[in-house]
Design a protein around this motif. Structure first.
Motif, PDB file in Angstrom:
ATOM      1  N   LEU A  74      -3.876 -49.115 -20.552  1.00 20.46           N
ATOM      2  CA  LEU A  74      -4.648 -48.217 -21.178  1.00 20.46           C
ATOM      3  C   LEU A  74      -3.676 -46.702 -20.749  1.00 20.46           C
ATOM      4  O   LEU A  74      -3.146 -46.357 -19.546  1.00 20.46           O
ATOM      5  CB  LEU A  74      -5.900 -48.103 -20.377  1.00 20.46           C
ATOM      6  CG  LEU A  74      -7.204 -47.024 -20.930  1.00 20.46           C
ATOM      7  CD1 LEU A  74      -7.323 -47.384 -22.172  1.00 20.46           C
ATOM      8  CD2 LEU A  74      -8.192 -47.185 -19.963  1.00 20.46           C
TER       9      LEU A  74
ATOM     10  N   VAL B  12      -4.416 -42.370 -20.608  1.00 19.45           N
ATOM     11  CA  VAL B  12      -5.486 -41.464 -20.497  1.00 19.45           C
ATOM     12  C   VAL B  12      -4.870 -39.997 -20.922  1.00 19.45           C
ATOM     13  O   VAL B  12      -3.966 -39.775 -20.289  1.00 19.45           O
ATOM     14  CB  VAL B  12      -6.289 -41.178 -19.074  1.00 19.45           C
ATOM     15  CG1 VAL B  12      -7.215 -40.429 -19.145  1.00 19.45           C
ATOM     16  CG2 VAL B  12      -6.826 -42.831 -18.754  1.00 19.45           C
TER      17      VAL B  12
ATOM     18  N   TYR C  49      -6.149 -50.994 -14.992  1.00 16.45           N
ATOM     19  CA  TYR C  49      -6.014 -51.032 -16.608  1.00 16.45           C
ATOM     20  C   TYR C  49      -4.644 -50.674 -16.849  1.00 16.45           C
ATOM     21  O   TYR C  49      -4.677 -49.652 -17.575  1.00 16.45           O
ATOM     22  CB  TYR C  49      -7.153 -50.324 -17.312  1.00 16.45           C
ATOM     23  CG  TYR C  49      -8.655 -50.743 -16.786  1.00 16.45           C
ATOM     24  CD1 TYR C  49      -9.088 -51.963 -16.969  1.00 16.45           C
ATOM     25  CD2 TYR C  49      -9.269 -49.841 -16.030  1.00 16.45           C
ATOM     26  CE1 TYR C  49     -10.314 -52.327 -16.534  1.00 16.45           C
ATOM     27  CE2 TYR C  49     -10.509 -50.196 -15.774  1.00 16.45           C
ATOM     28  CZ  TYR C  49     -11.178 -51.524 -15.991  1.00 16.45           C
ATOM     29  OH  TYR C  49     -12.097 -51.780 -15.643  1.00 16.45           O
TER      30      TYR C  49
ATOM     31  N   ASP D 287     -12.956 -39.354 -26.951  1.00 21.65           N
ATOM     32  CA  ASP D 287     -13.847 -40.368 -26.587  1.00 21.65           C
ATOM     33  C   ASP D 287     -15.089 -40.366 -25.494  1.00 21.65           C
ATOM     34  O   ASP D 287     -15.947 -40.945 -25.946  1.00 21.65           O
ATOM     35  CB  ASP D 287     -13.027 -41.681 -26.144  1.00 21.65           C
ATOM     36  CG  ASP D 287     -11.881 -42.067 -27.090  1.00 21.65           C
ATOM     37  OD1 ASP D 287     -12.160 -42.618 -28.049  1.00 21.65           O
ATOM     38  OD2 ASP D 287     -10.628 -41.826 -26.657  1.00 21.65           O
TER      39      ASP D 287
ATOM     40  N   SER E 169      -8.929 -57.112 -21.758  1.00 20.29           N
ATOM     41  CA  SER E 169      -8.358 -55.640 -20.763  1.00 20.29           C
ATOM     42  C   SER E 169      -8.159 -54.731 -21.544  1.00 20.29           C
ATOM     43  O   SER E 169      -7.553 -54.459 -22.563  1.00 20.29           O
ATOM     44  CB  SER E 169      -7.055 -55.978 -20.144  1.00 20.29           C
ATOM     45  OG  SER E 169      -6.618 -54.873 -19.212  1.00 20.29           O
ATOM     46  N   PRO E 170      -9.004 -53.283 -21.448  1.00 18.25           N
ATOM     47  CA  PRO E 170      -9.025 -52.121 -22.236  1.00 18.25           C
ATOM     48  C   PRO E 170      -7.625 -51.677 -22.592  1.00 18.25           C
ATOM     49  O   PRO E 170      -6.686 -51.976 -21.474  1.00 18.25           O
ATOM     50  CB  PRO E 170      -9.692 -51.222 -21.517  1.00 18.25           C
ATOM     51  CG  PRO E 170     -10.602 -52.118 -20.499  1.00 18.25           C
ATOM     52  CD  PRO E 170      -9.843 -53.395 -20.197  1.00 18.25           C
ATOM     53  N   SER E 171      -7.247 -51.330 -23.801  1.00 21.57           N
ATOM     54  CA  SER E 171      -6.090 -50.799 -23.992  1.00 21.57           C
ATOM     55  C   SER E 171      -6.169 -49.760 -24.975  1.00 21.57           C
ATOM     56  O   SER E 171      -7.118 -49.290 -25.519  1.00 21.57           O
ATOM     57  CB  SER E 171      -5.148 -51.978 -24.529  1.00 21.57           C
ATOM     58  OG  SER E 171      -5.807 -52.400 -26.045  1.00 21.57           O
TER      59      SER E 171
ATOM     60  N   LYS F 213     -12.259 -49.649 -23.626  1.00 21.11           N
ATOM     61  CA  LYS F 213     -12.036 -48.382 -22.743  1.00 21.11           C
ATOM     62  C   LYS F 213     -12.857 -47.359 -22.336  1.00 21.11           C
ATOM     63  O   LYS F 213     -12.896 -46.887 -21.328  1.00 21.11           O
ATOM     64  CB  LYS F 213     -10.778 -47.697 -23.698  1.00 21.11           C
ATOM     65  CG  LYS F 213     -11.259 -47.208 -24.854  1.00 21.11           C
ATOM     66  CD  LYS F 213     -10.016 -46.714 -25.871  1.00 21.11           C
ATOM     67  CE  LYS F 213     -10.441 -46.082 -27.084  1.00 21.11           C
ATOM     68  NZ  LYS F 213      -9.193 -45.368 -27.969  1.00 21.11           N
TER      69      LYS F 213
ATOM     70  N   LYS G  41      -5.189 -45.497 -26.256  1.00 29.05           N
ATOM     71  CA  LYS G  41      -5.130 -44.198 -25.659  1.00 29.05           C
ATOM     72  C   LYS G  41      -6.852 -43.840 -25.421  1.00 29.05           C
ATOM     73  O   LYS G  41      -7.534 -44.000 -26.285  1.00 29.05           O
ATOM     74  CB  LYS G  41      -4.593 -43.052 -26.493  1.00 29.05           C
ATOM     75  CG  LYS G  41      -4.670 -41.721 -25.998  1.00 29.05           C
ATOM     76  CD  LYS G  41      -4.090 -40.574 -26.733  1.00 29.05           C
ATOM     77  CE  LYS G  41      -2.541 -40.853 -26.860  1.00 29.05           C
ATOM     78  NZ  LYS G  41      -1.977 -39.663 -27.575  1.00 29.05           N
ATOM     79  N   LEU G  42      -7.144 -43.386 -24.143  1.00 30.48           N
ATOM     80  CA  LEU G  42      -8.417 -42.769 -24.103  1.00 30.48           C
ATOM     81  C   LEU G  42      -8.577 -41.202 -23.810  1.00 30.48           C
ATOM     82  O   LEU G  42      -7.844 -40.609 -22.888  1.00 30.48           O
ATOM     83  CB  LEU G  42      -9.054 -43.346 -22.759  1.00 30.48           C
ATOM     84  CG  LEU G  42     -10.650 -42.847 -22.398  1.00 30.48           C
ATOM     85  CD1 LEU G  42     -11.390 -43.434 -23.371  1.00 30.48           C
ATOM     86  CD2 LEU G  42     -10.783 -43.541 -20.809  1.00 30.48           C
TER      87      LEU G  42
ATOM     88  N   ASN H 222      -8.729 -57.481 -26.592  1.00 29.46           N
ATOM     89  CA  ASN H 222      -9.051 -56.422 -25.586  1.00 29.46           C
ATOM     90  C   ASN H 222      -9.903 -56.993 -24.512  1.00 29.46           C
ATOM     91  O   ASN H 222     -10.782 -56.174 -24.090  1.00 29.46           O
ATOM     92  CB  ASN H 222      -9.593 -55.331 -26.185  1.00 29.46           C
ATOM     93  CG  ASN H 222      -8.552 -54.666 -27.078  1.00 29.46           C
ATOM     94  OD1 ASN H 222      -7.620 -54.450 -26.902  1.00 29.46           O
ATOM     95  ND2 ASN H 222      -9.273 -53.982 -28.140  1.00 29.46           N
TER      96      ASN H 222
ATOM     97  N   ALA I 152     -15.022 -49.232 -19.660  1.00 23.20           N
ATOM     98  CA  ALA I 152     -14.088 -49.238 -18.441  1.00 23.20           C
ATOM     99  C   ALA I 152     -14.088 -48.068 -17.756  1.00 23.20           C
ATOM    100  O   ALA I 152     -14.272 -47.959 -16.502  1.00 23.20           O
ATOM    101  CB  ALA I 152     -12.627 -49.784 -18.812  1.00 23.20           C
TER     102      ALA I 152
END
Length: 316
Positions: free
Chosen positions: A120, A122, A117, A139, A88-90, A277, A92-93, A86, A280
């Protein structure tokens, strides 16, 4: 101990639903349930109470949760340090936010955020009600109220400056209040729960119990009612800066501050290390709102100009 099992357990703790948590990780309900059972077998302890409606953590599960979160964060950090995982953030946020602020200042920034990103996704839930982050499986929650839950952590994104304002047409007809007590003779538009307006100025603190024929639970609606000339209101500058800039609203009682001072906060469950995530999202909007937020930078000159102009036309 399987990292995938830990990830699933953390999501179950957030969503209180094994099937929903499994779906987020691409697992069928049967596989997700089996993963939780394997984790419990490995630890030789029951982590989750299962019912037909939802699941909840056992006492042992509550104690284990922060350690599972820390392990996952450390695994992400270790993978990122060697250029894997990670970096790079990945994933579900899930974000909860007030309707007005979300529509006005979060959604317009999403295109750039998602471009930065691309791995990711959202999930936004906009509501003016205070959400239960754990129950809702969020989150991050964006709030403009003081943090009361000690199990959560808050990071300030921006100051939440509030002003008293009204339409020029209203002030021309009914006069411009010069001191807070003048408001007692005016039609005040109120948010539910904000009927008493607290001021601080050279005379010291003052509390004004306002009167008016209209109140609402929406900051956007009370602002729009003020634009229509129905009365005077309190509004956050992030909510009314465009109306201030174009002259639909003007600030009054500018020599007084409104108490208590508030801010826009990003709130998240406490853990030693933030998930990439979550970090970020918070870093992105902290940068976007840093210094003097753009809504205050754009509205300030027009506020001052209109105040000067209105002093001469007010009847009081």
């Amino acid at each position: 101990m399987n990292v995938e099992h830990l990830s699933l357990f953390v999501r179950v703790a957030m969503t209180h639903n094994i099937s929903a948590a499994g779906q987020e990780l691409g697992l069928s309900p049967a596989v997700a349930s089996a993963h939780i059972s394997k984790l419990e077998d490995a630890l030789n302890v029951r982590l989750i109470h299962r019912t037909t409606r939802k699941v909840s953590l056992t006492e042992e599960g509550e104690a284990f949760l922060p350690h599972a979160e820390e392990v996952l964060a450390q695994v992400d950090a270790a993978r990122a340090s060697v250029g894997k995982g990670n970096a790079s953030p990945s994933g579900k946020l899930r974000v909860a936010a007030p309707i007005s602020f979300g529509r006005s200042h979060l959604v317009p920034a999403l295109k750039d955020f998602l471009a930065r990103y691309p791995d990711l996704k959202v999930d936004f839930r906009l509501s003016d009600s205070m959400v239960d982050m754990v129950e809702g499986g969020f989150d991050i929650s964006i709030r403009n109220a003081a943090l009361k839950d000690s199990t959560l952590v808050a990071r300030k994104l921006a100051a939440d400056k509030r002003i008293v304002c009204a339409a020029p047409s209203y002030l021309k007809e009914f006069g411009t209040p010069k001191v807070p007590t003048d408001l007692l003779e005016h039609e005040c538009l109120r948010l539910i729960g904000l009927e008493v307006w607290n001021f601080n100025g050279k005379e010291g603190p003052q509390s004004i119990k306002t009167n008016g024929a209209f109140r609402t639970d929406s900051g956007e609606v009370v602002r729009d009612a003020a634009v229509e000339g129905i009365g005077i209101t309190i509004s956050s500058t992030w909510n009314c800066y465009q109306q201030i800039a174009n002259g639909q609203l003007v600030q009054i009682l500018a020599d007084y501050t409104i108490e208590p001072e508030t801010a826009i906060w990003a709130v998240y469950p406490s853990s030693r290390l933030l998930a990439p995530k979550v970090r970020a999202f918070i870093d992105y909007f902290s940068e976007r709102f840093s210094g003097v937020p753009y809504w205050d930078a754009k509205s300030k000159p027009r506020i001052l100009a209109h105040n000067v102009a209105l002093i001469s036309v007010g009847k009081k």
